[in-house]
Design a protein around this motif. Structure first.
Motif, PDB file in Angstrom:
ATOM      1  N   GLY A 168       0.751  -1.065  -0.147  1.00  0.00           N
ATOM      2  CA  GLY A 168      -0.041   0.007   0.133  1.00  0.00           C
ATOM      3  C   GLY A 168       0.780   1.337  -0.074  1.00  0.00           C
ATOM      4  O   GLY A 168       0.334   2.393   0.358  1.00  0.00           O
ATOM      5  N   GLU A 169       2.365   1.124  -0.290  1.00  0.00           N
ATOM      6  CA  GLU A 169       2.957   2.228  -0.256  1.00  0.00           C
ATOM      7  C   GLU A 169       2.953   3.005  -1.642  1.00  0.00           C
ATOM      8  O   GLU A 169       2.728   2.275  -2.953  1.00  0.00           O
ATOM      9  CB  GLU A 169       4.487   1.759  -0.019  1.00  0.00           C
ATOM     10  CG  GLU A 169       4.812   1.578   1.355  1.00  0.00           C
ATOM     11  CD  GLU A 169       5.956   0.734   1.703  1.00  0.00           C
ATOM     12  OE1 GLU A 169       6.447   0.717   2.619  1.00  0.00           O
ATOM     13  OE2 GLU A 169       6.805   0.448   0.638  1.00  0.00           O
ATOM     14  N   VAL A 170       2.888   4.226  -1.729  1.00  0.00           N
ATOM     15  CA  VAL A 170       2.565   4.872  -3.002  1.00  0.00           C
ATOM     16  C   VAL A 170       3.983   4.771  -3.887  1.00  0.00           C
ATOM     17  O   VAL A 170       5.081   5.369  -3.479  1.00  0.00           O
ATOM     18  CB  VAL A 170       2.016   6.261  -2.779  1.00  0.00           C
ATOM     19  CG1 VAL A 170       1.735   7.001  -4.297  1.00  0.00           C
ATOM     20  CG2 VAL A 170       0.875   6.280  -1.936  1.00  0.00           C
ATOM     21  N   LEU A 171       3.801   4.505  -4.925  1.00  0.00           N
ATOM     22  CA  LEU A 171       5.067   4.523  -5.812  1.00  0.00           C
ATOM     23  C   LEU A 171       5.039   5.681  -6.913  1.00  0.00           C
ATOM     24  O   LEU A 171       5.797   6.273  -7.042  1.00  0.00           O
ATOM     25  CB  LEU A 171       5.238   3.232  -6.807  1.00  0.00           C
ATOM     26  CG  LEU A 171       5.364   2.022  -5.866  1.00  0.00           C
ATOM     27  CD1 LEU A 171       5.299   0.802  -6.606  1.00  0.00           C
ATOM     28  CD2 LEU A 171       6.523   1.837  -4.781  1.00  0.00           C
ATOM     29  N   ILE A 172       3.649   5.809  -7.266  1.00  0.00           N
ATOM     30  CA  ILE A 172       3.751   6.842  -8.383  1.00  0.00           C
ATOM     31  C   ILE A 172       2.365   7.526  -7.827  1.00  0.00           C
ATOM     32  O   ILE A 172       1.150   7.066  -7.752  1.00  0.00           O
ATOM     33  CB  ILE A 172       3.445   6.300  -9.737  1.00  0.00           C
ATOM     34  CG1 ILE A 172       4.464   5.530 -10.201  1.00  0.00           C
ATOM     35  CG2 ILE A 172       3.002   7.526 -10.775  1.00  0.00           C
ATOM     36  CD1 ILE A 172       5.835   6.226 -10.624  1.00  0.00           C
ATOM     37  N   SER A 173       2.498   8.909  -7.908  1.00  0.00           N
ATOM     38  CA  SER A 173       1.252   9.503  -7.703  1.00  0.00           C
ATOM     39  C   SER A 173       1.260  10.863  -8.383  1.00  0.00           C
ATOM     40  O   SER A 173       1.995  11.624  -8.527  1.00  0.00           O
ATOM     41  CB  SER A 173       1.305  10.107  -6.102  1.00  0.00           C
ATOM     42  OG  SER A 173       0.451  11.358  -6.094  1.00  0.00           O
ATOM     43  N   ARG A 174      -0.019  10.783  -9.317  1.00  0.00           N
ATOM     44  CA  ARG A 174       0.051  11.930 -10.485  1.00  0.00           C
ATOM     45  C   ARG A 174      -1.602  12.499 -10.277  1.00  0.00           C
ATOM     46  O   ARG A 174      -2.463  11.741 -10.500  1.00  0.00           O
ATOM     47  CB  ARG A 174       0.321  11.423 -11.879  1.00  0.00           C
ATOM     48  CG  ARG A 174       0.315  12.474 -12.911  1.00  0.00           C
ATOM     49  CD  ARG A 174       1.419  13.383 -12.818  1.00  0.00           C
ATOM     50  NE  ARG A 174       1.333  14.255 -13.970  1.00  0.00           N
ATOM     51  CZ  ARG A 174       0.676  15.666 -13.918  1.00  0.00           C
ATOM     52  NH1 ARG A 174       0.095  15.849 -12.783  1.00  0.00           N
ATOM     53  NH2 ARG A 174       0.740  16.305 -14.836  1.00  0.00           N
ATOM     54  N   VAL A 175      -1.714  13.757  -9.768  1.00  0.00           N
ATOM     55  CA  VAL A 175      -2.903  14.241  -9.733  1.00  0.00           C
ATOM     56  C   VAL A 175      -3.217  15.219 -10.776  1.00  0.00           C
ATOM     57  O   VAL A 175      -2.239  16.122 -11.169  1.00  0.00           O
ATOM     58  CB  VAL A 175      -3.041  14.844  -8.310  1.00  0.00           C
ATOM     59  CG1 VAL A 175      -4.426  15.724  -8.127  1.00  0.00           C
ATOM     60  CG2 VAL A 175      -3.023  13.954  -7.091  1.00  0.00           C
ATOM     61  N   TYR A 176      -4.275  15.177 -11.554  1.00  0.00           N
ATOM     62  CA  TYR A 176      -4.643  15.894 -12.649  1.00  0.00           C
ATOM     63  C   TYR A 176      -5.552  17.077 -12.442  1.00  0.00           C
ATOM     64  O   TYR A 176      -5.445  17.999 -12.986  1.00  0.00           O
ATOM     65  CB  TYR A 176      -5.043  15.015 -13.725  1.00  0.00           C
ATOM     66  CG  TYR A 176      -4.077  14.202 -14.233  1.00  0.00           C
ATOM     67  CD1 TYR A 176      -3.091  14.632 -15.158  1.00  0.00           C
ATOM     68  CD2 TYR A 176      -4.189  12.868 -13.887  1.00  0.00           C
ATOM     69  CE1 TYR A 176      -2.235  13.668 -15.747  1.00  0.00           C
ATOM     70  CE2 TYR A 176      -3.113  11.820 -14.257  1.00  0.00           C
ATOM     71  CZ  TYR A 176      -2.045  12.429 -15.395  1.00  0.00           C
ATOM     72  OH  TYR A 176      -1.270  11.541 -15.982  1.00  0.00           O
ATOM     73  N   ARG A 177      -6.407  16.933 -11.329  1.00  0.00           N
ATOM     74  CA  ARG A 177      -7.455  17.944 -11.099  1.00  0.00           C
ATOM     75  C   ARG A 177      -7.440  18.199  -9.678  1.00  0.00           C
ATOM     76  O   ARG A 177      -6.951  17.342  -8.661  1.00  0.00           O
ATOM     77  CB  ARG A 177      -8.656  17.038 -11.446  1.00  0.00           C
ATOM     78  CG  ARG A 177      -8.779  17.036 -12.960  1.00  0.00           C
ATOM     79  CD  ARG A 177     -10.067  16.596 -13.406  1.00  0.00           C
ATOM     80  NE  ARG A 177     -10.257  16.805 -14.866  1.00  0.00           N
ATOM     81  CZ  ARG A 177     -11.260  17.390 -15.388  1.00  0.00           C
ATOM     82  NH1 ARG A 177     -12.301  18.041 -14.934  1.00  0.00           N
ATOM     83  NH2 ARG A 177     -11.317  17.420 -16.917  1.00  0.00           N
ATOM     84  N   ASP A 178      -7.845  19.548  -9.407  1.00  0.00           N
ATOM     85  CA  ASP A 178      -7.573  19.961  -7.783  1.00  0.00           C
ATOM     86  C   ASP A 178      -8.699  19.255  -6.926  1.00  0.00           C
ATOM     87  O   ASP A 178      -8.447  19.270  -5.817  1.00  0.00           O
ATOM     88  CB  ASP A 178      -7.959  21.456  -8.034  1.00  0.00           C
ATOM     89  CG  ASP A 178      -6.952  22.336  -8.836  1.00  0.00           C
ATOM     90  OD1 ASP A 178      -5.745  21.647  -8.693  1.00  0.00           O
ATOM     91  OD2 ASP A 178      -7.065  23.421  -8.937  1.00  0.00           O
ATOM     92  N   ASP A 179      -9.852  18.690  -7.705  1.00  0.00           N
ATOM     93  CA  ASP A 179     -10.751  18.115  -6.736  1.00  0.00           C
ATOM     94  C   ASP A 179      -9.956  16.877  -5.999  1.00  0.00           C
ATOM     95  O   ASP A 179     -10.860  16.218  -5.037  1.00  0.00           O
ATOM     96  CB  ASP A 179     -11.993  17.867  -7.415  1.00  0.00           C
ATOM     97  CG  ASP A 179     -11.884  16.989  -8.640  1.00  0.00           C
ATOM     98  OD1 ASP A 179     -10.792  16.601  -8.957  1.00  0.00           O
ATOM     99  OD2 ASP A 179     -12.896  16.848  -9.262  1.00  0.00           O
ATOM    100  N   ILE A 180      -8.974  16.527  -6.579  1.00  0.00           N
ATOM    101  CA  ILE A 180      -8.536  15.293  -5.670  1.00  0.00           C
ATOM    102  C   ILE A 180      -7.365  15.670  -4.745  1.00  0.00           C
ATOM    103  O   ILE A 180      -6.644  16.131  -5.098  1.00  0.00           O
ATOM    104  CB  ILE A 180      -7.774  14.010  -6.742  1.00  0.00           C
ATOM    105  CG1 ILE A 180      -8.898  13.836  -8.029  1.00  0.00           C
ATOM    106  CG2 ILE A 180      -7.376  12.950  -6.176  1.00  0.00           C
ATOM    107  CD1 ILE A 180     -10.153  12.988  -7.094  1.00  0.00           C
ATOM    108  N   GLY A 181      -7.491  15.324  -3.598  1.00  0.00           N
ATOM    109  CA  GLY A 181      -6.572  15.618  -2.477  1.00  0.00           C
ATOM    110  C   GLY A 181      -5.752  14.586  -2.179  1.00  0.00           C
ATOM    111  O   GLY A 181      -5.676  13.517  -2.869  1.00  0.00           O
ATOM    112  N   ARG A 182      -4.750  15.042  -1.370  1.00  0.00           N
ATOM    113  CA  ARG A 182      -3.778  14.134  -0.840  1.00  0.00           C
ATOM    114  C   ARG A 182      -4.329  12.815  -0.278  1.00  0.00           C
ATOM    115  O   ARG A 182      -3.901  11.926  -0.239  1.00  0.00           O
ATOM    116  CB  ARG A 182      -2.603  14.790   0.037  1.00  0.00           C
ATOM    117  CG  ARG A 182      -1.884  15.561  -0.750  1.00  0.00           C
ATOM    118  CD  ARG A 182      -0.734  14.885  -1.505  1.00  0.00           C
ATOM    119  NE  ARG A 182      -0.210  15.696  -2.659  1.00  0.00           N
ATOM    120  CZ  ARG A 182       0.291  14.918  -3.507  1.00  0.00           C
ATOM    121  NH1 ARG A 182       0.367  13.593  -3.551  1.00  0.00           N
ATOM    122  NH2 ARG A 182       0.580  15.555  -4.770  1.00  0.00           N
ATOM    123  N   ASN A 183      -5.498  13.033   0.545  1.00  0.00           N
ATOM    124  CA  ASN A 183      -6.020  12.328   1.359  1.00  0.00           C
ATOM    125  C   ASN A 183      -6.584  11.043   0.469  1.00  0.00           C
ATOM    126  O   ASN A 183      -6.879   9.873   1.059  1.00  0.00           O
ATOM    127  CB  ASN A 183      -7.229  12.634   2.264  1.00  0.00           C
ATOM    128  CG  ASN A 183      -8.042  13.709   1.635  1.00  0.00           C
ATOM    129  OD1 ASN A 183      -8.071  13.692   0.216  1.00  0.00           O
ATOM    130  ND2 ASN A 183      -9.114  14.266   2.272  1.00  0.00           N
TER     131      ASN A 183
END
Lengths: 440, 962
Positions: free
Chosen positions: A12-27
């Motif tokens: 469950g460790e994050v290897l890749i994290s790419r957020v494209y839109r602001d409505d998706i938060g870190r949580n």
């Protein structure tokens, strides 16, 4: 549209994290980990809704890929994209594993920037991507090359660049099918279907225009009325059964296929991408050739003993050989000992999987083989009866269980002077087992 | 416990566990477990002659697999076999497996019980302990049935080892908690109590838990434990820290035991025996003394242990609530903790103080820490501690510090955590209402509250403000003014707009005299907020607008324009649209009279228990916050309180059924008039004196309170007038419309108009029940010499009043000459067979026949001097009973019927009025001068008229109004 894309390892460790839109938060990253990867109950649905956020995940070995969105997106589109993403990654660095992802994380971010834009999927054609995203460091490209890439990527045929030249024009066509079956103990087919893919590998010069023909029922019937000329030629190359045409339930094509033409004339014409591509995907449910028949016989002798006998019969031309045959016979959870006798191949009780695994390397058509096992049981104080899971099977056969035949694949290249006859073509059929189960 | 020798290490188990730990994925783990399970199955199946060691190992593995969350459906038999082993480790693993895995309906339970029985009778203390632990861990009914008789015997047997006794006591406790009906009291109970005297401290500690639990269920049987506990406690407390050796924890002697003893004592009331009590008080004092001593160690464990005892002692002191000296000392001790470095200590101190605040002995002592608590509220980092501080502030609030506390809470609200804001708002609202001496302060506070934390102000809170403003004439003008000012802020909360709309709609006229708040200005101000508000607020504002049309005819055109606009009359919301259409039609069709009737000022609300309180109680759950009510029998001024407060609340709500007197949250402004601050003894009377909307503080007794309820046996003769009818009379001196009388059955509204010496009065009798009144009959009589002074004609009313209906009666009045008394109104009707007989005084007073006279300053003083004979002048000096608000005073003087003369008196603070009283016989000129003294809260009222009786009567009437 896709709001973000995360890749996790099995912990469950994050290897890749790419957020494209602001409505998706870190949580959101944690929400998926907590609710899906680390869930108490194994999560079986590929789509999970957590706090008005949808997570679409696919799992490749130990790696989780999750696409996240807050909008009402087309789930099929998202999964198509995720599969494509897996294909692209495999094409770049081989097997998707934690190690490989960690080693190629810069590349993956680069790819993610290219194939998704503000959450909208863009060009995900490996061939095209490889021209400008390389693994060999920065390649200083000349002005012309850059403009060429731009025109190609933004042009009508984004999947193929111009000016490809091969000394030998060659073409490989693979028909890969997986056959799924559920059969009752009495031999009644409860459900069966074949899902197949036509994979094409082309090494052709210029911008060739291709035309692909198969024994699709609708086309054959139409031609039958109009008087078919090419049918005789196609009939010769056939491998297995004597069926003339098959009914395809549904199919999807690679983006290079001109759908308007397919809709109008049922003809499949396209300019193929260079290298490998999946030309079409299809599914059939009628007149399936079942390569194997499994006949189980289970007898409970008292509370502490179980006798199992399983016969398999191969059901195809004797000249063909099936390979990698594996029969998996589940054993009760209170098994304390197993004795196996088999005529052919090797059989072994695998305690870790609660099953007897019987492996046969090769088996010709129209043959029969048998295994018998005595299972000793430990009496338990649990009243629950054994659920008797189905016997499952794996194999590989050199024909298409759906009966699909490639009738022709014609290549036209008007600008360069090579004709259809100059192209060397190879066709191969492989039928594999999907979920091939017989209840016992 | 015997040490595990190296041979017992169970390498296989260790390998298995490390394999599991090294698994990369869930699937791998499941595979490994399946493999191991198959292995164990084959082992258990194969040769029956498995030695003890491997049996233990495999059972252990199964246990581990079970604890990982997998199902185990075999191996129970092997575990039971282990029980009969003679090796400690094997027996222990067997018991462990049984305790964790065995379910009560297992077939094996008989085998297990048998094994346990063997061990219990084995006389090997280790085995006995193992068996007892297993019983306690399983704790099922079957176990209890099998062993509930056996264990007490082991517990009290003389030859049982100490360690077994401990286990037995705890095991019995567990069985008692699980199935109390199976553990029977017997002769062992008295012997259990004597375990408190046991030599071994461990036994005492274990036994005391059992005794505490048992005695909380049947206190009488264990009464003897009190003296034993006290003596044990005193021995521990007085012992030197080295006396108890093993049981001294960081220099504190037996802290756990002490806490448990103190807790046991909390199950009982203070001991009656003087000697025991003396000893206990001594102990408690010693504990308090020790808290003052410098710490013997810097370790946190030392202070934790010491404080644990201290806090338990303080709870005992609070529980007894009878030793003022100790209570005050406890409070001081807690006061020190309030500033302690340790957050937990501060939290505990605040929490304990909350309960201390509810004790009459320590309330004052708690109050001395107000500054610290306020500081804690402001600076504390931990939210839960801040919450406690807020609770404590609420609990310690009384009349003397209400203003300060409410101000502090208000200022804290601005930064308070969102989670506690609503609760804080409710608390502020309650405190402000309860301790409001001065209603303008109340209004200010609540408006501030809305401004600061509008989102958290629930409907109940602002409903309450409006109820209070409407019921209290004296704050109406002030409220209107304040609201008007508050609304001028560029952004104000919707709740503020609601309150503003309501109050200006009702009382906007009271401030309309000021050009800065002229009717149009008021309207524009309200309307500027209109579009920012939600639908319910808009609806309320529309009602306010139509009331404006009634109050200020000059705004009619503007308001009609607004109502007519498409955004109102075609509003998509049905409610708004309907209101707009109806109000528009009403304003354009109805005559002024009708409009005035329809849009009459709201009648006073019936008094009832504040709904805010109910809300706070609901929020905190029962018992958490109870507000003690000023009930006379109880000490009323405390907010904290335990169950007593709850009882009082129930008592009060019962009392409120016949009479609306039970709104115990103050409405106390009559108290300063009577000049006595309420002492505990007179509270009862005080509460009742607030029976009516307002009643005279003089002529009220308990009978008076009761008579407002319908008399059960009534004669046909007119009943004597209600005691409060004089007060009612006073209420109507300065106004012509309103509710004259109300009880559960009947409401009488009044509307009157006067011209010259003639008057017309409309009485509206409203049937509040759903049953009709029969033989409804009203008579108006003029007693004594009034007959020759006043000519009253009435029209008869219908003898039948339907349920929920209203009938109207018109009374014509002619004033022949000046008069003092008021005519009597007698109402008789039958309600459900019982005759109801009510007498009231009609609010007809001499001042109703005033004709205002405008005159210049010179004229006024000339006439003033003409009327200089002593009998022509009446003068009164009296204390202000309401706030001295200019606008309100003006409104009242205008309501009197005289003309208010501006710029006449050289002192602008003073008011001068002039008018002529019109009677048929003569006209009596009347001049009035009212000199307020704001510092002393006093008024001087001087009246001069051409007739001495008139001067005197008007002076008397008016003096009651301010």
């Amino acid at each position: 549209m896709i709001g973000g894309l995360f890749i996790y390892n099995h912990k469950g460790e994050v290897l890749i994290s790419r957020v494209y839109r602001d409505d998706i938060g870190r949580n959101a990253v944690d929400a998926f980990r907590v609710n899906v990867i680390h869930a108490r109950q194994q999560v079986r649905s590929p789509v999970t809704n957590i706090a008005r956020t949808s997570f679409f995940h696919v799992k490749r070995s130990n790696i989780w890929l999750a696409a996240v969105t807050k909008q009402n997106v087309n789930a099929a589109m998202v999964f198509e994209f995720l599969y494509k993403m897996c294909d692209v990654m495999t094409a770049y660095f081989g097997k998707i594993s934690e190690e490989n992802i960690k080693n190629n994380f810069v590349l993956i971010y680069e790819l993610l920037d290219e194939i998704l834009d503000f959450g909208y999927p863009q060009n995900s054609e490996t061939g095209a991507l490889k021209t400008f995203i390389t693994q060999t460091g920065i390649k200083s490209q000349s002005k012309e090359e850059q403009s060429q890439i731009t025109s190609q990527v933004t042009g009508q045929i984004g999947w193929r660049r111009e000016g490809i030249k091969y000394r030998r024009n060659e073409l490989f066509l693979d028909v890969l099918e997986s056959v799924n079956l559920l059969m009752s103990p009495q031999g009644q087919v409860l459900s069966a279907h074949v899902s197949g893919r036509v994979v094409m590998k082309s090494y052709l010069s210029g911008m060739p225009e291709c035309k692909f023909g198969m024994n699709d029922k609708i086309v054959i019937d139409k031609q039958g009325k109009g008087g078919a000329s090419e049918e005789a030629a196609a009939g010769k190359s056939g491998g297995g059964g004597g069926k003339q045409s098959i009914a395809i339930d549904d199919c999807t094509f690679h983006q290079c296929v001109r759908l308007s033409k397919f809709d109008a004339e049922r003809s499949i014409s396209f300019i193929p991408p260079d290298g490998e591509c999946e030309l079409m995907r299809y599914r059939t449910t009628k007149d399936i050739i079942l390569p194997f028949r499994v006949i189980p016989l289970v007898r409970e002798v008292g509370r502490t003993k179980l006798e199992v006998k399983v016969v398999i019969k191969s059901n195809f031309k004797p000249s063909l050989l099936a390979q990698k045959i594996e029969v998996r016979i589940p054993t009760p959870l209170n098994t304390s000992g197993v004795q196996v006798i088999c005529m052919k191949g090797k059989a072994k009780y695998k305690a870790s999987e609660n099953a007897i695994v019987w492996k046969i390397k090769r088996m010709a058509g129209m043959k029969e083989s048998q295994i018998s096992a005595e299972i000793e049981l430990l009496p338990t104080n649990d009243k629950k009866k054994w659920a008797r899971p189905p016997i499952s099977m794996n194999f590989e056969v050199p024909f298409a269980p759906s009966g699909l035949k490639v009738r022709y694949l014609k290549v036209f290249e008007p600008k360069l002077n090579y004709s259809d006859h100059d192209v060397i073509k190879w066709v191969r059929y492989i039928g594999r087992s999907g979920i091939y189960e017989t209840r016992c | 416990m015997p040490a595990v020798s190296k041979g017992d290490g169970m390498r296989g188990l260790a390998v298995f566990i490390s394999d599991i730990r090294n698994c990369k994925s869930k699937e791998a783990e499941i595979k490994r477990i399946n493999k191991e399970l198959a292995n164990i199955r084959s082992k258990f199946k194969g040769d029956k002659a498995l030695d003890g060691y491997s049996k233990k190992k495999y059972v252990c593995k199964l246990l581990f697999i079970f604890l990982l969350g997998h199902d185990i459906d075999f191996g129970h038999m092997e575990a039971v076999n282990l029980l009969s082993s003679n090796k400690y480790t094997e027996k222990q693993i067997g018991y462990l497996f049984i305790s964790v895995l065995v379910n009560s309906n297992s077939e094996l339970i008989r085998l297990i019980n048998n094994a346990i029985k063997n061990d219990l009778s084995s006389r090997n203390p280790t085995f006995m302990c193992l068996a007892l632990h297993c019983i306690a861990n399983v704790g099922s009914r079957e176990m209890a049935e099998a062993f509930a008789g056996e264990i007490p015997r082991i517990l009290v047997a003389g030859d049982t080892m100490d360690s077994v006794k401990q286990s037995a006591a705890l095991c019995l406790l567990r069985l008692y908690k699980a199935s109390p009906d199976l553990v029977l009291m017997g002769e062992w109970t008295s012997r259990v109590v004597h375990l408190l005297n046991d030599q071994h401290m461990g036994v005492v500690t274990a036994a005391i838990s059992l005794i505490t639990c048992l005695s909380s269920k049947n206190p009488d049987e264990f009464k003897t434990c009190v003296s034993l506990a006290v003596s044990r406690l005193s021995r521990i407390v007085s012992s030197a820290s080295t006396d108890l050796q093993d049981y001294t924890y960081y220099f504190v002697p037996a802290p756990w035991l002490s806490c448990k003893l103190l807790r046991l004592l909390q199950c009982y009331p203070p001991p009656e025996d003087g000697a025991v009590k003396g000893r206990l008080v001594e102990c408690l004092e010693t504990i308090l003394n020790k808290a003052q001593e410098p710490p013997k160690s810097k370790k946190v464990q030392h202070s934790n242990a010491k404080n644990a005892i201290l806090f338990e002692a303080i709870s005992l002191i609070i529980h007894y609530d009878s030793e003022p000296n100790l209570l005050v000392r406890a409070c001081n001790q807690l006061g020190q903790f309030l500033q302690h470095r340790e957050t937990n200590l501060r939290y505990l101190a605040l929490e304990s103080m909350c309960t201390l605040a509810s004790s009459e002995f320590s309330h004052e002592a708690v109050k001395t820490h107000i500054e610290t608590v306020i500081n804690a509220l402001k600076t504390e980092r931990d939210v839960s501690v801040r919450q406690r501080a807020a609770d404590l502030l609420y609990a310690m609030c009384d009349r003397s510090n209400a203003k300060q506390i409410v101000a502090e809470m208000l200022s804290y609200l601005e930064t308070a955590d969102y989670s506690i804001r609503e609760e804080m708002v409710l608390k502020v609202a309650i405190l402000a209402e309860k301790y409001a001496v001065d209603y303008s302060w109340y209004v200010d506070t609540i408006l501030n509250l809305i401004r600061i934390a509008g989102d958290y102000v629930s409907e109940e809170v602002w409903y309450r403000v409006i109820q209070i403003v409407i019921n209290r004439d004296d704050v109406q003008g002030y409220a209107a003014k304040t609201v008007f000012e508050a609304l001028q802020a560029p952004a104000c909360h919707e709740n503020m707009v609601k309150v503003g709309g309501y109050i200006l709609g009702e009382f906007g006229n009271l401030i309309a005299g000021d050009p800065r708040s002229s009717p149009l200005v008021q309207f524009n101000l309200l309307h500027s907020k209109f579009h920012l508000c939600s639908v319910p607020t808009r609806a309320l504002l529309l009602s306010a607008y139509i009331k404006f049309i009634n109050l200020f005819p000059e705004t009619k055109a503007t308001i009609q324009e607004v109502l007519r606009s498409d955004s109102q009359i075609r509003n998509s919301d049905v409610e708004l649209q309907q209101r707009a259409v109806e109000y528009l039609k009403l304003s354009s069709i109805a005559s002024t009279d009708v409009l005035a009737t329809v849009l009459e000022e709201m009648p006073p609300f019936p008094e009832r228990e504040s709904s805010i309180l109910a809300k706070l109680k609901k929020k905190k759950g029962p018992g958490a916050v109870t507000v003690e009510l000023e009930d006379g029998k109880e000490r009323g001024e405390l907010n904290g309180g335990g169950d007593r407060g709850g009882d009082a609340a129930i008592a009060a709500s019962n009392a409120s059924t016949p009479s609306p007197s039970a709104d115990l949250l103050g409405l106390r402004s009559t108290a300063p008039v009577s000049g006595t601050t309420p002492s505990a003894g007179s509270l009862l009377v005080d509460v009742f004196s607030e029976a009516g909307p307002s009643a005279t503080s003089a002529g009220v007794n308990d009978d008076g309170f009761l008579s407002s309820a319908p008399p059960t046996v009534a004669s046909e003769d007119p009943a004597p007038p209600l005691p409060e009818s004089d007060e009612l009379l006073n209420k109507f001196v300065c106004k012509n419309n309103g509710v004259l009388f109300e009880n559960q059955l009947l409401q009488i509204g009044i509307k009157s108009e006067y011209r010259q010496n003639l008057g017309r009065m409309y009485l509206f009798y409203g049937n509040k029940t759903s049953v009709q009144f029969v033989s409804f009959n009203t008579t108006v009589s003029c007693p004594g010499e009034l007959q020759s002074q006043l000519n009253v004609q009435t029209k008869t009313v219908e003898p039948l009043v339907e349920g929920g209906a209203q009938v109207q009666q018109v009374i014509n009045i002619e004033c022949l000459t000046d008069f003092i008394d008021a005519p009597l109104l007698n109402i008789k009707f039958r309600y459900g067979g019982a005759l109801q007989n009510i007498s009231l005084k009609l609010p007809v007073t001499i001042n109703k026949f005033f004709q205002p006279t405008e005159m210049a300053a010179a004229d006024f003083f000339q006439r003033w001097k003409q009327l200089s004979q002593p009998q022509q002048e009446a003068q009164k000096i009296f204390k202000a009973s309401h706030g001295m608000d200019t606008e309100v005073l003006k409104a009242k003087l205008l309501g009197l019927g005289t003309a208010l003369l501006e710029n006449v008196d050289p002192n602008p603070e003073n008011y001068v009025c002039a008018g002529v009283i019109q009677t048929k016989a003569q006209q009596v000129g009347c001049l009035l001068r009212l000199e307020p003294n704001a510092q002393a809260q006093m008024y001087r009222l001087t009246l001069r008229s051409s007739k001495d009786t008139v001067s005197q009567r008007v002076c008397d009437l008016l003096a009651e109004q301010f």
